[in-house]
Scaffold this active site. Structure first.
Site, PDB file in Angstrom:
ATOM      1  N   HIS A  21       0.827  -1.203   0.000  1.00 58.88           N
ATOM      2  CA  HIS A  21       0.000   0.000   0.000  1.00 58.88           C
ATOM      3  C   HIS A  21       0.868   1.264   0.000  1.00 58.88           C
ATOM      4  O   HIS A  21       0.690   2.163  -0.823  1.00 58.88           O
ATOM      5  CB  HIS A  21      -0.919  -0.027   1.223  1.00 58.88           C
ATOM      6  CG  HIS A  21      -1.774   1.183   1.359  1.00 58.88           C
ATOM      7  ND1 HIS A  21      -2.988   1.308   0.735  1.00 58.88           N
ATOM      8  CD2 HIS A  21      -1.582   2.334   2.055  1.00 58.88           C
ATOM      9  CE1 HIS A  21      -3.509   2.482   1.037  1.00 58.88           C
ATOM     10  NE2 HIS A  21      -2.667   3.126   1.842  1.00 58.88           N
ATOM     11  N   GLU A  22       1.813   1.326   0.920  1.00 54.36           N
ATOM     12  CA  GLU A  22       2.681   2.504   1.024  1.00 54.36           C
ATOM     13  C   GLU A  22       3.607   2.617  -0.180  1.00 54.36           C
ATOM     14  O   GLU A  22       3.897   3.721  -0.645  1.00 54.36           O
ATOM     15  CB  GLU A  22       3.489   2.472   2.324  1.00 54.36           C
ATOM     16  CG  GLU A  22       2.638   2.448   3.586  1.00 54.36           C
ATOM     17  CD  GLU A  22       1.615   3.563   3.683  1.00 54.36           C
ATOM     18  OE1 GLU A  22       1.812   4.652   3.104  1.00 54.36           O
ATOM     19  OE2 GLU A  22       0.589   3.353   4.344  1.00 54.36           O
ATOM     20  N   HIS A  25       1.760   4.406  -2.952  1.00 56.65           N
ATOM     21  CA  HIS A  25       1.809   5.866  -2.810  1.00 56.65           C
ATOM     22  C   HIS A  25       3.160   6.402  -3.282  1.00 56.65           C
ATOM     23  O   HIS A  25       3.234   7.379  -4.025  1.00 56.65           O
ATOM     24  CB  HIS A  25       1.622   6.280  -1.345  1.00 56.65           C
ATOM     25  CG  HIS A  25       0.257   6.073  -0.798  1.00 56.65           C
ATOM     26  ND1 HIS A  25      -0.868   6.651  -1.329  1.00 56.65           N
ATOM     27  CD2 HIS A  25      -0.160   5.370   0.285  1.00 56.65           C
ATOM     28  CE1 HIS A  25      -1.919   6.311  -0.612  1.00 56.65           C
ATOM     29  NE2 HIS A  25      -1.514   5.522   0.370  1.00 56.65           N
TER      30      HIS A  25
END
Length: 82
Positions: A21-22, A25
């Protein structure tokens, strides 16, 4: 974001999902023209977040161009896409 939650028990699966997820980003921020530069990325739980990516403008900034606003939305959705 607060201090690291050392008492948090995080499963290997949750840690892996948070890392993806990170990373989503971060990758979108790096590859998108107009996005702010990344300052820090972590998968260590802090506050109520399991991880986060932070970015800082290169100088004082009082407003954003349309391109920068669209880039910000792209970066926000990057985690979900990953």
């Amino acid at each position: 974001m607060g201090a690291e939650r050392k008492s948090a028990v995080i499963t290997e699966k949750s840690l892996k999902n948070t890392a993806y997820h990170e990373a989503g980003h971060a990758l979108v921020a790096i590859l998108t023209e107009g996005a702010l530069p990344i300052d820090k990325a972590t998968v260590m739980p802090r506050g109520s977040a399991l991880g986060y990516v932070s970015w800082l403008p290169e100088g004082d900034q009082n407003s954003e161009s349309r391109k920068e606003m669209v880039a910000h939305m792209d970066v926000c959705m990057g985690g979900r896409v990953a």
